[in-house]
Structure formats: structure tokens, C-alpha cells
Scaffold this active site. Structure first.
Site, PDB file in Angstrom:
ATOM      1  CD  GLU A 140      40.089  35.881  31.134  1.00  0.00           C
ATOM      2  OE1 GLU A 140      40.225  34.697  31.472  1.00  0.00           O
ATOM      3  OE2 GLU A 140      40.611  36.832  31.773  1.00  0.00           O
ATOM      4  NE  ARG A 170      51.384  32.274  34.832  1.00  0.00           N
ATOM      5  CZ  ARG A 170      50.385  33.073  35.209  1.00  0.00           C
ATOM      6  NH1 ARG A 170      49.540  32.705  36.145  1.00  0.00           N
ATOM      7  NH2 ARG A 170      50.224  34.253  34.648  1.00  0.00           N
ATOM      8  CE1 TYR A 201      20.232  39.161  38.604  1.00  0.00           C
ATOM      9  CE2 TYR A 201      22.201  39.985  37.513  1.00  0.00           C
ATOM     10  CZ  TYR A 201      20.923  40.187  37.978  1.00  0.00           C
ATOM     11  OH  TYR A 201      20.318  41.393  37.810  1.00  0.00           O
TER      12      TYR A 201
END
Length: 153
Positions: A56, A82, A125
Site C-alpha cells: 500500500e 491468499r 490521530y
């Protein structure tokens, strides 16, 4: 948690990269992201014992190199069939910071779904808030412009 329609073409793109480009222990995950203009960007992770980047995170750089700065949806798929793999905590935080409205495809099999990054990282956050606070602090600390207008008085 609200779910959105699943971008199956995006899953297929990531799965194709995982099948054809992930080899050995260095590249075990593939990611695909859909740009706002509909383009699909793909990437693979760069595993290293020092903590190499996840697929990512590599995708964010690959997207930028192609002029894509906004992603609508992202998915990661593991090698060896997977299937869809949810982003790790670090990736969730980075995705939220870069693309606060991005949808992330998670789940497996008939439970695959598309959810908001905010739903994957509640009570998080927000780095952008920190940047805003830093800008405001800097503005408060800067000296006020001199009233003498440069005449030496």
C-alpha cells in the site's frame, strides 16, 4: 460501519500482480488503487528485515509518479492465492493521512466489502491536524511587522 459497492476489477488487478510479479520472499503482497479518473495503479511490497514498505505504501509513491494524487479505493492481495489482506496499522494511518476519504477493500470470499479508512482506524490521530497546529504556532511566534516601515525611526 457502512459498506460501499466492491470494486471487483480492482481486486482482480491486484490478484493478477500478486500472481505474476510476487516471487520469493521479497515481494509477497500486491496492491491496486483506483484513481479518481478511473485509472488503476498497482504495486508490490519491498520486504526487508529492516521494515521495508508494504504494498500500500509503495502504491502511494507509484501513484504519485504517474500523476495520481487522489485515490478512491485501494486493496491489497497476498501472493500464493491468499486473497484480500487488510492493511496493517501503519498503512491504515498513512492511508488516512494521504487520502482521508479512501475506501479500502477488506474481507475474504463472500465477505469481501469496501469500507471507509476512517472505519478501519476509529479515534485516530490526524496528521493533517498536527500540521495545521504547527502552522498556527509558527504564525503566533513570528514577530509582528515593524511599524516604522523601514525609515529607521
Amino acid at each position: 460501519m457502512q459498506t460501499d459497492p466492491v470494486d471487483h476489477e480492482l481486486i482482480q488487478a491486484a490478484a493478477h500482480v500478486a500472481r505474476t510479479r510476487c516471487r520469493g520472499d521479497n515481494h509477497t503482497m500486491a496492491a491496486a488503487g483506483r484513481a479518481r479518473d478511473g485509472r488503476i495503479v498497482t504495486a508490490v511490497n519491498a520486504y526487508h528485515f529492516t521494515g521495508g514498505p508494504c504494498a500500500e505504501l509503495v502504491l502511494i509513491g507509484a501513484a504519485a509518479s504517474q500523476g495520481v494524487y487522489e485515490l478512491d479505493t485501494i486493496v491489497a492481495v497476498g501472493d500464493r492465492d491468499r486473497g484480500v489482506v487488510p492493511p496493517c496499522g501503519r498503512c491504515r494511518q498513512v492511508l488516512l493521512d494521504y487520502f482521508p476519504a479512501v475506501k479500502v477493500i477488506v474481507g475474504g470470499g463472500d465477505r469481501v466489502r469496501s469500507v471507509s479508512i476512517v472505519d478501519l482506524l476509529p479515534e485516530s490521530y490526524v496528521w493533517a491536524d498536527h500540521q495545521l497546529d504547527a502552522e498556527q504556532d509558527t504564525a503566533r511566534r513570528e514577530p509582528a511587522p515593524s511599524a516604522d516601515h523601514g525609515n529607521g525611526a
